[in-house]
Design an enzyme around this catalytic site. Structure first.
Site: not given
Lengths: 65, 257
Positions: B95, B156, B183-184, B205-206
């Site tokens: 990645k 995040g 992401a986001g 993830n977050t």
């Protein structure tokens, strides 16, 4: 010989990367290495000779996103 | 769905960072059904062996890993990190992140394309973390990328899909390239929305790791992603400006004066 390992100054006697890693307690660990910003494969560590002031990076698996 | 010839059943790729504990990470991976998790590389110094125990945990999960080049700001850093990751994790997958701006973690798309080309020529299978910019995406495909991972919003930030129009255009321009919103995202409805646009998968993830109950949230995302994919395949109706009564008007009783 004075080298830098992950930013910390270290004194080592041995002249190869493989020897330095063993001395510094990395033996048997799952790590990857670079010297002065260049990747050094595990197979090349025994023949990679270190010089005064070399900057060694030792990385391991870590959490990531 | 296949990434570089690897068939996957789950359309959720899960990050492994920021969980309250290794146990919760393991349970969240299991609850998510993810077959691919992202991992990273960091300095390991002195007697600490945190990297070694983390690796043992990931291996015990039986999932495929997608190493990242998070934190790299130059092509050289990213390429060197990719080489270290390939050896450490024994995978050609990477990645690729080349970051320019620390406030938004916006990709340096120029560095990204250059690093993708270098790595592609060296046998890597690159998953570029990019923006929804069509020209950049085209350059990445030219450089050999067979997966594209545009951001939904800054890493995040939990904002969801900032540019639905751009993401739709990207899907339309690259019908045959697996597209992953990376992401986001903050809540499962964001992930469902990405899947409804026809995206192949989402990487997060977050949103899971920092939820009050990461394990339940992992499961919630998995369900939303499945629902979104099913909805896309079922061909959603187009929105329109005016109301159209759903109940037939013909045969309505005449009850007025």
């Amino acid at each position: 010989m004075r080298i830098y390992v992950n930013g910390d100054q270290r004194e080592i006697q041995v002249g190869t990367l493989a020897g330095a890693l063993e001395t510094l307690g990395y033996g048997g660990r799952k790590i990857a290495t670079a010297v002065n910003g260049r990747f050094v494969a595990a197979a090349a560590r025994p023949t990679t000779t270190l010089s005064e002031g070399d900057k060694i990076e030792v990385v391991a698996p870590m959490q990531g996103g | 769905m296949a990434f570089y010839g690897v068939e996957l059943a789950s359309r959720l790729l899960l990050g492994t960072a920021r969980y309250p504990s290794p146990k919760i990470l393991a349970d969240a991976i299991q609850a998510s059904g993810a077959e691919v998790v992202t991992v990273s590389l960091r300095r390991e110094s002195g007697p600490e062996r945190s990297g070694q125990s983390f690796w043992a945990l990931v291996r015990s999960m039986g999932v495929r890993v997608l190493p990242n080049t998070a934190g790299c700001h130059t092509v050289k850093e990213a390429v060197t990190t990719a080489h270290m990751a390939r050896e450490l994790f024994d995978t050609p997958w990477i990645k690729l992140e080349v970051i320019r701006d620390d406030e938004t973690l916006q990709p340096d798309v120029f560095g990204l394309v250059e690093a993708a080309r270098i790595l592609g020529e060296d046998g890597f299978e690159v998953f570029p973390y990019t923006t929804e910019d069509l020209s950049v995406a085209d350059r990445l495909v030219e450089a050999g990328c067979r997966v594209l991972m545009p951001w939904g919003a800054p890493i995040g930030s939990a904002r969801g899909l900032n540019n639905v129009y751009g993401l739709k255009a990207l899907r339309a321009h690259f019908p045959d390239i697996p597209l992953v919103v990376d992401a986001g995202l903050g809540v499962p409805s964001h992930a469902a929305a990405a899947m409804e646009l026809g995206y192949d998968a989402v990487l997060l993830n977050t949103a899971v790791a920092e939820a009050g109950d990461p394990v339940a949230m992992a499961k919630a995302f998995a369900i939303a992603i499945e629902a979104g994919r099913m909805a896309f395949k079922a061909q959603p109706m187009e929105p329109r400006d005016m109301a159209v009564p759903s109940t037939p008007t013909i045969g309505r009783a005449a009850l007025g004066d």
